[in-house]
Design an enzyme around this catalytic site. Structure first.
Site, PDB file in Angstrom:
ATOM      1  N   ASP A 115      90.082  33.843 130.472  1.00  0.00           N
ATOM      2  CA  ASP A 115      90.235  33.360 129.351  1.00  0.00           C
ATOM      3  C   ASP A 115      89.108  33.548 128.318  1.00  0.00           C
ATOM      4  OD1 ASP A 115      91.581  30.410 127.840  1.00  0.00           O
ATOM      5  OD2 ASP A 115      89.190  30.530 127.601  1.00  0.00           O
ATOM      6  N   ASN A 175      89.973  32.441 115.343  1.00  0.00           N
ATOM      7  CA  ASN A 175      91.215  32.037 114.573  1.00  0.00           C
ATOM      8  C   ASN A 175      90.611  31.416 113.398  1.00  0.00           C
ATOM      9  OD1 ASN A 175      93.267  33.198 116.160  1.00  0.00           O
ATOM     10  ND2 ASN A 175      93.577  31.309 117.412  1.00  0.00           N
ATOM     11  N   HIS A 182      94.559  34.049 112.024  1.00  0.00           N
ATOM     12  CA  HIS A 182      95.511  34.323 113.207  1.00  0.00           C
ATOM     13  C   HIS A 182      95.584  35.915 113.635  1.00  0.00           C
ATOM     14  CE1 HIS A 182      96.156  30.111 114.101  1.00  0.00           C
ATOM     15  NE2 HIS A 182      96.140  29.919 112.726  1.00  0.00           N
ATOM     16  N   ASP A 236      95.290  37.658 116.987  1.00  0.00           N
ATOM     17  CA  ASP A 236      96.158  38.483 117.490  1.00  0.00           C
ATOM     18  C   ASP A 236      95.803  39.802 118.019  1.00  0.00           C
ATOM     19  OD1 ASP A 236      98.262  36.415 117.320  1.00  0.00           O
ATOM     20  OD2 ASP A 236      99.027  37.310 115.531  1.00  0.00           O
ATOM     21  N   GLU A 245      95.422  32.047 125.026  1.00  0.00           N
ATOM     22  CA  GLU A 245      94.367  32.819 125.247  1.00  0.00           C
ATOM     23  C   GLU A 245      94.125  33.126 126.798  1.00  0.00           C
ATOM     24  OE1 GLU A 245      92.057  29.070 124.714  1.00  0.00           O
ATOM     25  OE2 GLU A 245      93.904  30.042 124.018  1.00  0.00           O
TER      26      GLU A 245
END
Length: 550
Positions: free
Chosen positions: A424, A432, A437, A441, A467
């Site tokens: 994780d 973010n 965002h 990504d 994630e």
């Protein structure tokens, strides 16, 4: 790790299309070849038939002259066997006795109704052992020659196919349908005739009396040009008297060939003698000569087969041995000349239609292949999207757990260890919120790339949450799996993610590791749950670490 590329294509439908179009192409080619082969056979049969038609016309003309010579031979033999006791015969004998010692002489009793008998002296004959005057037979031969001279008067050198008719005697005289007018050339003419192979090759046998001999082509002595001679022996009561012969000039044979020429014979038409030397020919403007090697091959084939055809150096050659003439009639056509005929035009039309069909077939093939390729691409894309995450290129949750179950079953069957790593990204929400965002990504993509680069071919990796990632390591112990997780963590920690020229950041991750040997359980759900529990232990212990035990 098995990750399918984005441009996966299903080749089997395209292969089927290739095979179908290949089968259509081969079948159409076979049909076209079969039709062309049939046209070729028809063309060759037509050429041979046309050559035979021309041969029949040519032989008919020759036979007319030969029949006349055979008639003269019978008449001469009859006159030898039954001498005619007439006044003109007795006068001829008396006059011969007076002339026989002269170097050259002519004997003619009736200037308007007979051809002269032309002779040389007795002493002239002593130079050639083949020549002799038999006193016991001279009377009958001269009487027969006088009768022959009357009949020969009906021969017309201007209208007859043959240009000259001869009787050449071994007794030193000859009769010709075109008699010499100058006594000074008479001895030379006789010497030329008795030196010809067709005269000297005769033997005093009964078999020769029944045969017709043909000379090869040779140059005439009186500026007639190339010519051909047919000859037969005059043989009676066991004695060879002389030779009846008939001359055919190339000029008249050329004219006959031109009249007899068949429209189907476009190339060169050649009349060959028994040694395969050209006697007469009709040459087309675009005819091509054969090489020496091809000529030798053709000669050998003609010697073996009296009639046939052959393809040499892009030329079609057909020939037929003449029955009444000792020679061959040959037709030689180039490819260009053959194509000018109806069958040639039909061949070109058929080839054009086949080429047009092939072009349309290729066009249809390309259209169908493009359509099938696009459908295959679409199908492969949909299939890929059903199993993979579009952002990270890793397996999605459903596909990952499906394959996870399969690997677990395989390891259970092999009694091999199975390790699971749950990962994780630390503080992903903050990434973010701080960078946007797109930066999030980019972080997910970088983590997925590092995971994919670290794993083996048979390992599995999937994105199982926003994630969160999960890795399955078949046949791997807990310690080895912990090392793999640590390598992933360290590589990610060394990475810098650039979102703009002035904006760079780094991310870390936490990982939990579980193993089937430790848990005594191969169930995918239980192993993943244990790895997830240890992931949260790593989070609670400060993040950016790997936890493989409690």
């Amino acid at each position: 790790m098995a990750v399918l590329p984005l441009s996966v294509r299903t080749l089997r439908p395209a292969l089927r299309i290739h095979l179908v179009f290949l089968a259509v192409f081969l079948f159409s080619s076979f049909l076209t070849w079969r039709e062309l082969h049939t046209l070729k056979i028809n063309y060759e049969d037509r050429q041979r038939a046309a050559l035979v038609d021309m041969q029949n016309g040519l032989e008919s003309q020759f036979q007319e002259s030969i029949d006349g010579m055979i008639y003269y031979r019978r008449m001469f033999n009859y006159a030898l066997a039954h001498p005619l006791d007439a006044d003109h015969g007795r006068r001829a004998l008396l006059e011969f006795q007076q002339l026989r010692s002269q170097p050259a002489w002519q004997l003619r009793l009736n200037m308007s109704r007979s051809m002269p008998i032309n002779g040389v002296s007795d002493s002239w004959l002593t130079h050639d052992s083949l020549l002799q005057r038999d006193a016991a037979r001279m009377d009958a031969e001269l009487r027969a020659a006088m009768e022959f001279s009357f009949i020969l008067q009906f021969s017309d050198p201007d209208t007859d196919f043959h240009t000259r008719f001869w009787y050449t005697s071994r007794a030193g005289f000859f009769i010709s349908s075109r008699p010499p007018h100058d006594l000074s050339t008479l001895a030379a003419s006789y010497a030329t005739m008795v030196s010809r192979p067709w005269f000297r090759a005769m033997q005093a046998t009964a078999d020769d009396a029944k045969q017709l001999r043909w000379s090869g082509v040779y140059q005439g002595a009186e500026r007639e040009g190339a010519m051909l001679t047919a000859s037969t022996a005059v043989f009676n009561d066991g004695y060879w008297y002389g030779v009846l012969s008939m001359d055919f000039t190339r000029q008249r044979i050329d004219a006959l060939l031109n009249r007899m020429r068949h429209s189907a014979l476009q190339g060169s038409v050649v009349l060959l003698d028994n040694m395969q030397r050209p006697i007469a020919s009709l040459d087309a403007a675009d005819s091509k000569a054969l090489s020496q090697q091809a000529q030798r091959l053709l000669s050998a084939q003609m010697a073996r087969q009296p009639q046939g055809s052959l393809r040499l150096e892009h030329q079609f050659i057909s020939w037929s041995k003449l029955r009444n003439v000792d020679g061959y009639l040959l037709n030689q056509q180039t490819l260009t000349q053959g194509l000018r005929q109806d069958l040639g035009r039909a061949t070109l039309f058929m080839l054009s239609m086949w080429l047009l069909f092939v072009l349309l077939l290729l066009l249809a093939h390309q259209v169908v292949i493009r359509l099938v390729t696009r459908l295959s691409d679409l199908s492969a894309t949909l299939a890929w999207r059903a199993s993979y995450d579009g952002l990270t290129q890793l397996l999605n949750r459903s596909a990952f757990f499906e394959r996870f179950e399969a690997q677990a079953a395989r390891c259970r069957q092999l009694n091999a260890p199975l390790a699971v790593i749950q990962l994780d990204i630390d503080h992903f929400k903050a990434v973010n919120d701080s960078w946007g965002h797109q930066a999030g990504d980019a972080a997910l993509t970088r983590v997925a790339a590092i995971i994919a680069q670290t794993l083996r071919k048979n390992d599995l990796a999937g994105r199982v949450g926003g994630e969160e990632f999960c890795v399955v390591l078949p046949e791997t112990t807990l310690a080895d799996a912990e090392q793999v997780a640590e390598r992933i963590r360290q590589r990610l920690g060394a990475e810098i993610i650039e979102v703009s020229p002035d904006g760079v950041f780094g991310v870390t991750l936490s990982a939990g590791v579980a193993n089937s040997e430790e848990q005594g359980d191969y169930r995918a759900q239980n192993l993943q749950a244990e790895a997830d529990r240890r992931l949260y232990l790593a989070k609670s212990r400060g993040r950016n670490r790997v936890v493989a035990s409690d």
